[in-house]
Write a protein that holds these residues in place. Structure first.
Motif, PDB file in Angstrom:
ATOM      1  N   LEU A  23      29.293  41.254  51.947  1.00  0.00           N
ATOM      2  CA  LEU A  23      27.977  41.830  51.688  1.00  0.00           C
ATOM      3  C   LEU A  23      28.030  43.349  51.914  1.00  0.00           C
ATOM      4  CD1 LEU A  23      25.470  39.317  53.325  1.00  0.00           C
ATOM      5  CD2 LEU A  23      25.731  39.816  50.894  1.00  0.00           C
ATOM      6  N   PRO A  24      27.424  44.095  51.045  1.00  0.00           N
ATOM      7  CA  PRO A  24      27.438  45.558  51.230  1.00  0.00           C
ATOM      8  C   PRO A  24      26.655  45.968  52.460  1.00  0.00           C
ATOM      9  CG  PRO A  24      25.942  44.941  49.463  1.00  0.00           C
ATOM     10  CD  PRO A  24      26.679  43.697  49.831  1.00  0.00           C
ATOM     11  N   SER A  25      27.060  47.079  53.070  1.00  0.00           N
ATOM     12  CA  SER A  25      26.351  47.590  54.243  1.00  0.00           C
ATOM     13  C   SER A  25      24.939  47.991  53.867  1.00  0.00           C
ATOM     14  CB  SER A  25      27.099  48.786  54.827  1.00  0.00           C
ATOM     15  OG  SER A  25      27.260  49.793  53.842  1.00  0.00           O
ATOM     16  N   GLN A  26      24.010  47.871  54.812  1.00  0.00           N
ATOM     17  CA  GLN A  26      22.601  48.150  54.548  1.00  0.00           C
ATOM     18  C   GLN A  26      22.203  49.544  55.020  1.00  0.00           C
ATOM     19  OE1 GLN A  26      20.386  45.002  56.478  1.00  0.00           O
ATOM     20  NE2 GLN A  26      20.461  43.715  54.650  1.00  0.00           N
ATOM     21  N   ASP A  73      24.269  60.882  45.587  1.00  0.00           N
ATOM     22  CA  ASP A  73      25.423  60.331  44.883  1.00  0.00           C
ATOM     23  C   ASP A  73      24.963  60.084  43.452  1.00  0.00           C
ATOM     24  OD1 ASP A  73      27.274  60.110  47.085  1.00  0.00           O
ATOM     25  OD2 ASP A  73      26.068  58.427  47.811  1.00  0.00           O
ATOM     26  N   ILE A  74      25.447  60.859  42.503  1.00  0.00           N
ATOM     27  CA  ILE A  74      25.072  60.646  41.105  1.00  0.00           C
ATOM     28  C   ILE A  74      26.187  59.875  40.422  1.00  0.00           C
ATOM     29  CG2 ILE A  74      25.892  62.951  40.390  1.00  0.00           C
ATOM     30  CD1 ILE A  74      23.576  62.874  38.291  1.00  0.00           C
ATOM     31  N   LYS A 136      27.756  55.216  50.008  1.00  0.00           N
ATOM     32  CA  LYS A 136      27.075  54.908  51.265  1.00  0.00           C
ATOM     33  C   LYS A 136      25.694  54.320  50.991  1.00  0.00           C
ATOM     34  CE  LYS A 136      29.323  58.645  53.876  1.00  0.00           C
ATOM     35  NZ  LYS A 136      29.101  59.889  54.659  1.00  0.00           N
ATOM     36  N   PRO A 137      25.177  53.494  51.918  1.00  0.00           N
ATOM     37  CA  PRO A 137      23.823  52.969  51.729  1.00  0.00           C
ATOM     38  C   PRO A 137      22.812  54.116  51.690  1.00  0.00           C
ATOM     39  CG  PRO A 137      24.641  52.492  53.945  1.00  0.00           C
ATOM     40  CD  PRO A 137      25.794  53.003  53.161  1.00  0.00           C
ATOM     41  N   ARG A 162      20.858  46.030  50.201  1.00  0.00           N
ATOM     42  CA  ARG A 162      21.109  47.216  51.023  1.00  0.00           C
ATOM     43  C   ARG A 162      19.820  47.816  51.605  1.00  0.00           C
ATOM     44  NH1 ARG A 162      25.962  50.994  48.807  1.00  0.00           N
ATOM     45  NH2 ARG A 162      26.536  50.838  51.002  1.00  0.00           N
ATOM     46  N   GLN A 163      18.686  47.128  51.370  1.00  0.00           N
ATOM     47  CA  GLN A 163      17.399  47.616  51.875  1.00  0.00           C
ATOM     48  C   GLN A 163      17.091  49.025  51.348  1.00  0.00           C
ATOM     49  OE1 GLN A 163      15.282  45.490  53.950  1.00  0.00           O
ATOM     50  NE2 GLN A 163      16.774  44.213  52.889  1.00  0.00           N
TER      51      GLN A 163
END
Length: 460
Positions: A23-26, A73-74, A136-137, A162-163
């Motif tokens: 699961l990706p970091s939130q 982040d584009i 990054k989240p 990731r909320q």
């Protein structure tokens, strides 16, 4: 039987454990606050499922966020040079998406239906890896729509896990563009419209390029809870009028495309017309070609005082070769005696200079939905360049004031009449130029700060 049950339980628990670990970091607001001020902890993912360098509005979003203390982040395809300020800003990271295999790109309708699912699967995998793991989240994710497939679905799932708060920036509707290729009644188009309606409900907020589009989102898409914020396109700072006639002539004469009319530019016997196109089905470029042929005929037979026109067309796209062949055929037939048509691919800054030095801009954008607007006209106004454009759609008056900063047309005949009228009377063209220069005072930051700036918490 017991051994089988134990084996199933083992593999099920192993897969569940693996899924949890992957699961990706939130996004953690408390951790973000500990790492900086309220503004510096605002991180935004900007997703462009297209060429970043050819997505000016999303680049402007990134620059505005970074200049007001946020981090960006584009994410998109790195096919052409982005705005130079984008690459030099330490608060902006460009995250390139891998290009899809070349064999999946086709203009054939039957092959398109076969290859489209494969292309979508490839894009889903690359988007998932990029949005969920390579970045990054973030507190916010801002996505450009269209394209909507698979962007809306993937972004919605990633934002949930990731909320992250999802914001959709509506430039047009994906299903209406798809209808240009397949037809309004095609099942894939209807499915696309349903898909767009469903997943847009996952967004925290919506930005859109016109008030007309905001109305459609509310009335037709049924968006009631999330705010819908019209955010009109405005030019960036590098688009500006060039008032020095000597500088204008020097720049135009430096262009390889102007080699054939260098002397006429210096004496004022030639006018420069500029159009920017993506060479796609939503812009019928034959309208401009037909109009220039009519202009040339009039200039040669009826009104010989009309100046020569140098038409410089910028942009890349799938139909370019087809139109170049058409232009060559018209030239060979002697139908463009008083017109020179050249195509060019310019850097961001040179394109801005070209607009500032030209006499007239042309927009052939016809709007598949009727409620979007061409960014090229905004750039032209930023450079103080008057515009003639295809005006047979609802949102056109939100951008151009007829007879003040531009004129609208609905056929090649109308466009030809505008060209002969404006180039035959410097007073009328000058009036439109003064209106365009006044329009150039309205800038992106003035529009962005009270709308998107407040939404992202970067402007008080």
């Amino acid at each position: 039987m017991i051994d089988t049950a134990i084996s199933i339980a083992f593999w099920a628990s192993s897969l569940l454990t693996l899924a949890i670990l992957l699961l990706p970091s939130q996004y953690n607001p408390q951790k973000a606050r500990q790492n900086g001020s309220d503004k510096s902890q605002v991180r935004v993912q900007i997703l462009v499922l297209g060429d970043i360098g050819r997505s000016p509005r999303m680049q402007y979003h990134a620059l505005s966020i970074a200049r007001r203390g946020g981090h960006v982040d584009i994410i998109g395809y790195n096919e052409s040079d982005p705005h130079p300020d984008l690459t030099s800003n330490a608060a902006i990271s460009i995250v390139p998406l891998p290009p899809h295999p070349a064999f999946l790109q086709t203009s054939n309708k039957l092959l398109f239906l076969v290859f489209a699912p494969l292309k979508v699967l490839f894009q889903i995998a690359s988007l998932w890896a990029c949005l969920a793991y390579r970045t990054k989240p973030a507190k916010w994710m801002l996505i450009q729509n269209p394209p909507s497939i698979p962007t809306l679905a993937v972004a919605s799932v990633v934002c949930f896990l990731r909320q992250t708060r999802l914001v959709i920036d509506w430039h047009n509707f994906g299903y209406s563009i798809l209808a240009l290729k397949l037809g309004d009644g095609h099942p894939v188009v209807r499915l696309s419209k349903w898909y767009e309606r469903v997943f847009c409900g996952m967004a925290t907020a919506h930005l859109c390029v016109t008030r007309a589009m905001a109305r459609v989102l509310k009335e037709d898409f049924g968006i009631m809870q999330a705010p819908i914020l019209p955010l009109h396109d405005r030019p960036a700072s590098h688009f500006k009028p060039i008032l020095d006639s000597k500088e204008t002539i020097q720049f135009l004469q430096s262009l390889p495309e102007a080699a054939a009319v260098k002397a006429e530019l210096e004496t004022g016997e030639a006018r420069v017309l500029v159009s920017s196109t993506s060479w796609t089905a939503d812009e019928d470029f034959s309208v401009l070609i037909d109009a220039l042929c009519q202009y040339s005929k009039i200039a040669c037979t009826e009104n010989t005082s009309l100046p020569r026109v140098l038409a410089i067309i910028t942009g890349k796209g799938p139909q370019k070769e087809m139109y170049l062949n058409e232009i060559s055929a018209r030239e060979a037939a002697g139908k463009l005696e008083k017109v020179t048509i050249k195509t060019a691919w310019l850097t961001t800054l040179d394109y801005a200079k070209l607009l500032g030095c030209a006499s007239l801009g042309v927009s052939l954008h016809t709007s598949s939905s009727g409620v979007d607007l061409p960014m090229k006209v905004v750039d032209m106004f930023g450079a103080g360049l008057p515009v003639v454009g295809w005006s047979r759609f609802e949102a056109w008056p939100e951008l151009v004031t007829e007879g003040v900063n531009g004129r609208g047309f609905g056929s090649a005949q109308e466009l030809s009449e505008h060209l002969t009228d404006l180039f035959g009377s410097s007073g009328k063209l000058q009036t439109l130029r003064e209106g365009a220069q006044k329009e150039s005072l309205r800038r992106w930051d003035q529009e962005w700060d009270p709308i998107a700036g407040k939404l992202f918490g970067l402007v008080d």
